[in-house]
Design a protein around this motif. Sequence first.
Motif, PDB file in Angstrom:
ATOM      1  N   ARG A 340       0.854  -1.200   0.000  1.00  0.00           N
ATOM      2  CA  ARG A 340       0.000   0.000   0.000  1.00  0.00           C
ATOM      3  C   ARG A 340       0.880   1.236   0.000  1.00  0.00           C
ATOM      4  O   ARG A 340       1.830   1.343   0.787  1.00  0.00           O
ATOM      5  CB  ARG A 340      -0.911   0.004   1.230  1.00  0.00           C
ATOM      6  CG  ARG A 340      -1.779   1.264   1.338  1.00  0.00           C
ATOM      7  CD  ARG A 340      -2.710   1.226   2.529  1.00  0.00           C
ATOM      8  NE  ARG A 340      -3.721   0.188   2.364  1.00  0.00           N
ATOM      9  CZ  ARG A 340      -4.758   0.015   3.191  1.00  0.00           C
ATOM     10  NH1 ARG A 340      -4.896   0.817   4.238  1.00  0.00           N
ATOM     11  NH2 ARG A 340      -5.629  -0.947   2.984  1.00  0.00           N
ATOM     12  N   CYS A 341       0.581   2.168  -0.879  1.00  0.00           N
ATOM     13  CA  CYS A 341       1.366   3.404  -0.964  1.00  0.00           C
ATOM     14  C   CYS A 341       1.183   4.242   0.307  1.00  0.00           C
ATOM     15  O   CYS A 341       0.234   4.057   1.073  1.00  0.00           O
ATOM     16  CB  CYS A 341       0.954   4.215  -2.186  1.00  0.00           C
ATOM     17  SG  CYS A 341      -0.710   4.935  -2.061  1.00  0.00           S
ATOM     18  N   GLU A 342       2.089   5.173   0.519  1.00  0.00           N
ATOM     19  CA  GLU A 342       2.012   6.032   1.700  1.00  0.00           C
ATOM     20  C   GLU A 342       1.177   7.280   1.413  1.00  0.00           C
ATOM     21  O   GLU A 342       1.233   7.859   0.332  1.00  0.00           O
ATOM     22  CB  GLU A 342       3.419   6.447   2.138  1.00  0.00           C
ATOM     23  CG  GLU A 342       4.284   5.287   2.613  1.00  0.00           C
ATOM     24  CD  GLU A 342       5.645   5.756   3.099  1.00  0.00           C
ATOM     25  OE1 GLU A 342       5.881   6.983   3.092  1.00  0.00           O
ATOM     26  OE2 GLU A 342       6.466   4.893   3.475  1.00  0.00           O
ATOM     27  N   ASN A 343       0.405   7.665   2.370  1.00  0.00           N
ATOM     28  CA  ASN A 343      -0.369   8.915   2.354  1.00  0.00           C
ATOM     29  C   ASN A 343      -1.159   9.135   1.064  1.00  0.00           C
ATOM     30  O   ASN A 343      -0.994  10.161   0.367  1.00  0.00           O
ATOM     31  CB  ASN A 343       0.576  10.112   2.576  1.00  0.00           C
ATOM     32  CG  ASN A 343       1.364   9.994   3.867  1.00  0.00           C
ATOM     33  OD1 ASN A 343       0.819   9.639   4.901  1.00  0.00           O
ATOM     34  ND2 ASN A 343       2.658  10.275   3.798  1.00  0.00           N
ATOM     35  N   PRO A 344      -2.046   8.215   0.705  1.00  0.00           N
ATOM     36  CA  PRO A 344      -2.853   8.423  -0.502  1.00  0.00           C
ATOM     37  C   PRO A 344      -3.820   9.603  -0.327  1.00  0.00           C
ATOM     38  O   PRO A 344      -4.349   9.832   0.767  1.00  0.00           O
ATOM     39  CB  PRO A 344      -3.610   7.107  -0.651  1.00  0.00           C
ATOM     40  CG  PRO A 344      -3.670   6.544   0.739  1.00  0.00           C
ATOM     41  CD  PRO A 344      -2.388   6.951   1.395  1.00  0.00           C
ATOM     42  N   LYS A 345      -4.042  10.348  -1.408  1.00  0.00           N
ATOM     43  CA  LYS A 345      -4.946  11.498  -1.350  1.00  0.00           C
ATOM     44  C   LYS A 345      -6.402  11.069  -1.316  1.00  0.00           C
ATOM     45  O   LYS A 345      -7.237  11.695  -0.673  1.00  0.00           O
ATOM     46  CB  LYS A 345      -4.708  12.399  -2.566  1.00  0.00           C
ATOM     47  CG  LYS A 345      -3.309  12.986  -2.638  1.00  0.00           C
ATOM     48  CD  LYS A 345      -3.126  13.786  -3.928  1.00  0.00           C
ATOM     49  CE  LYS A 345      -1.699  14.304  -4.049  1.00  0.00           C
ATOM     50  NZ  LYS A 345      -1.494  15.034  -5.336  1.00  0.00           N
ATOM     51  N   ASP A 346      -6.697  10.023  -2.064  1.00  0.00           N
ATOM     52  CA  ASP A 346      -8.063   9.512  -2.121  1.00  0.00           C
ATOM     53  C   ASP A 346      -8.002   8.058  -2.604  1.00  0.00           C
ATOM     54  O   ASP A 346      -6.915   7.502  -2.785  1.00  0.00           O
ATOM     55  CB  ASP A 346      -8.944  10.361  -3.050  1.00  0.00           C
ATOM     56  CG  ASP A 346      -8.318  10.580  -4.422  1.00  0.00           C
ATOM     57  OD1 ASP A 346      -7.622   9.649  -4.913  1.00  0.00           O
ATOM     58  OD2 ASP A 346      -8.491  11.663  -5.008  1.00  0.00           O
ATOM     59  N   ASP A 349      -6.159   7.527  -5.943  1.00  0.00           N
ATOM     60  CA  ASP A 349      -4.725   7.672  -5.743  1.00  0.00           C
ATOM     61  C   ASP A 349      -4.151   6.431  -5.050  1.00  0.00           C
ATOM     62  O   ASP A 349      -3.053   5.962  -5.386  1.00  0.00           O
ATOM     63  CB  ASP A 349      -4.442   8.924  -4.908  1.00  0.00           C
ATOM     64  CG  ASP A 349      -2.950   9.224  -4.787  1.00  0.00           C
ATOM     65  OD1 ASP A 349      -2.255   9.200  -5.823  1.00  0.00           O
ATOM     66  OD2 ASP A 349      -2.476   9.468  -3.664  1.00  0.00           O
ATOM     67  N   LEU A 350      -4.910   5.877  -4.098  1.00  0.00           N
ATOM     68  CA  LEU A 350      -4.477   4.664  -3.405  1.00  0.00           C
ATOM     69  C   LEU A 350      -4.300   3.501  -4.388  1.00  0.00           C
ATOM     70  O   LEU A 350      -3.267   2.831  -4.396  1.00  0.00           O
ATOM     71  CB  LEU A 350      -5.498   4.285  -2.328  1.00  0.00           C
ATOM     72  CG  LEU A 350      -5.319   2.913  -1.665  1.00  0.00           C
ATOM     73  CD1 LEU A 350      -4.012   2.846  -0.902  1.00  0.00           C
ATOM     74  CD2 LEU A 350      -6.486   2.601  -0.750  1.00  0.00           C
ATOM     75  N   ARG A 353      -1.344   4.461  -7.208  1.00  0.00           N
ATOM     76  CA  ARG A 353       0.030   4.467  -6.713  1.00  0.00           C
ATOM     77  C   ARG A 353       0.435   3.126  -6.122  1.00  0.00           C
ATOM     78  O   ARG A 353       1.583   2.680  -6.288  1.00  0.00           O
ATOM     79  CB  ARG A 353       0.221   5.594  -5.697  1.00  0.00           C
ATOM     80  CG  ARG A 353       0.265   6.996  -6.345  1.00  0.00           C
ATOM     81  CD  ARG A 353       0.376   8.096  -5.300  1.00  0.00           C
ATOM     82  NE  ARG A 353       1.411   7.805  -4.316  1.00  0.00           N
ATOM     83  CZ  ARG A 353       1.314   8.121  -3.014  1.00  0.00           C
ATOM     84  NH1 ARG A 353       0.250   8.739  -2.556  1.00  0.00           N
ATOM     85  NH2 ARG A 353       2.306   7.830  -2.200  1.00  0.00           N
ATOM     86  N   SER A 354      -0.473   2.458  -5.438  1.00  0.00           N
ATOM     87  CA  SER A 354      -0.130   1.158  -4.846  1.00  0.00           C
ATOM     88  C   SER A 354       0.267   0.170  -5.928  1.00  0.00           C
ATOM     89  O   SER A 354       1.262  -0.559  -5.801  1.00  0.00           O
ATOM     90  CB  SER A 354      -1.299   0.602  -4.040  1.00  0.00           C
ATOM     91  OG  SER A 354      -1.559   1.392  -2.909  1.00  0.00           O
TER      92      SER A 354
END
Length: 498
Positions: A340-346, A349-350, A353-354
């Motif tokens: 899981r990516c860090e600090n997703p905006k929404d 984005d999760l 980016r993940s």
Amino acid sequence: MSELHLLSTEQLITGLQDKKFSSLELTDHYIKRIDALDSKINSFITHTSETARAQAKAADEMRAQGDNRLLLGVPMAHKDIFCTQGVLTTCGSKMLHNFVSPYNATIVSNIDKAGMISLGKLNMDEFAMGSDNSSSYYGTVQNPWNLERVPGGSSGGSAAAIAAGFVPVATGSDTGGSIRQPASFCGLTGIKPTYGRVSRFGMIAYASSLDQAGSMGRSAKDCAYLLQPMIGHDPLDGTSIKHDIPDYIQDIEDAEAAAGDKPFAHLRIGVAKEYFANGLDSEVEQAVRAALKKYEELGATIVEVNITNPDITLSTYYMLAPAEASSNLSRFDGVRFGYRCENPKDLIDLYTRSRSEGFGPEVQRRILTGTYALSAGYFDAYYTKAQKVRRLIVKDFDDAFANCDVIASPTAPTAAYKLAEDLDPATMYLGDVYTIAVNLAGLPALSQPVGLTSDGLPIGLQLIGKHWHESELLSTAHLFQQHTDYHLQHSAIAKETV
């Protein structure tokens, strides 16, 4: 004791039975080699040395108490695509960099029950997508025969570990040649069984209708020893098929006992001109044809057969396999499973980016290709048409086997190519051109060493069998290996002592 790693699986079994060495001594010997030399090869992702030593001590105690399991105390290692309880299972990907499985794959449990000692988890192309073991998140694997060459893929870590003398045998998986091609590149024997012969439960899926686990070793008999506990019906796997369970070792020994001066007097080997077309390296062709000549000298009859043009099978495979991959890998989205990516905006984005951070370029390429093939408006034109062609490929094999017992071909069009060679994806995919039809048809196939190039690189011959005829393939390769010494040659790393 310094050359224990050069012994065959059968010699290791006999040595343990005759108390020439203990399982702990044998395990320590391999661990010492791995610790000293794997920095050159990068074949392991995870080491389980302490657990292995504990298993070896227990195996020695059980043997002293009369436990006569054939494989008790023999070391091995698993490709990192098989789930192992309490041990990291990464599939060579950042996406699963911290995944510790809560359960064992069925084949892992079966091998444990046989009493074998696992030395760890082996490097591989990410999610088994690749032909050179360069797509792994954990770094490229080097070929023990030449450190500037690739070991093949996706089971490159398994092949390199055996060829370097780190383990006598190892598990692999084969979706389009991922056991056979690295076996060819590393001078080994490797077998992909009939689809459904070995449970897929706990094997992280790439393309579910093509994936099959198998075994790798220096010889056909090595492969048979490891494959034996792996096979059998598994109610946990919906693609596992109930079928008679052969005794591979007994079948090999029966074939050897019955063999005379012409052990292949009743064997018809099919050879297809389609497998000797443009793109085949001249030294590879020369070695393969020389091996076929040896088979003839030993009594085999060579017959010409026709097989689906490899260019067609290549196109079919690279339509179907990515389609299945796009579906199987959709679960790794940063929410349900995986990195899981860090600090997703929404949420978007999760997801974005993940997956883009967790998957490497080759996996992303195949997911996108497969998603396109399955998308509305293109499904019938690509995926459905490829499935129809797949059925025709099966028919071509059925027709060919009406005239022969096994089909022979080069395993790969070249020997191992250089590391970091600037190959475009299409060129890399051509490395599987002789192996992928077997997976599309669900057939068993084996690669065996048949020589070296002028640069000292191994060359493999592929034998393709009828459904459920693994015994015939193993026995055929074994008898050939009784009259040749290609499988007895060792890499430079294997010859090093520590």
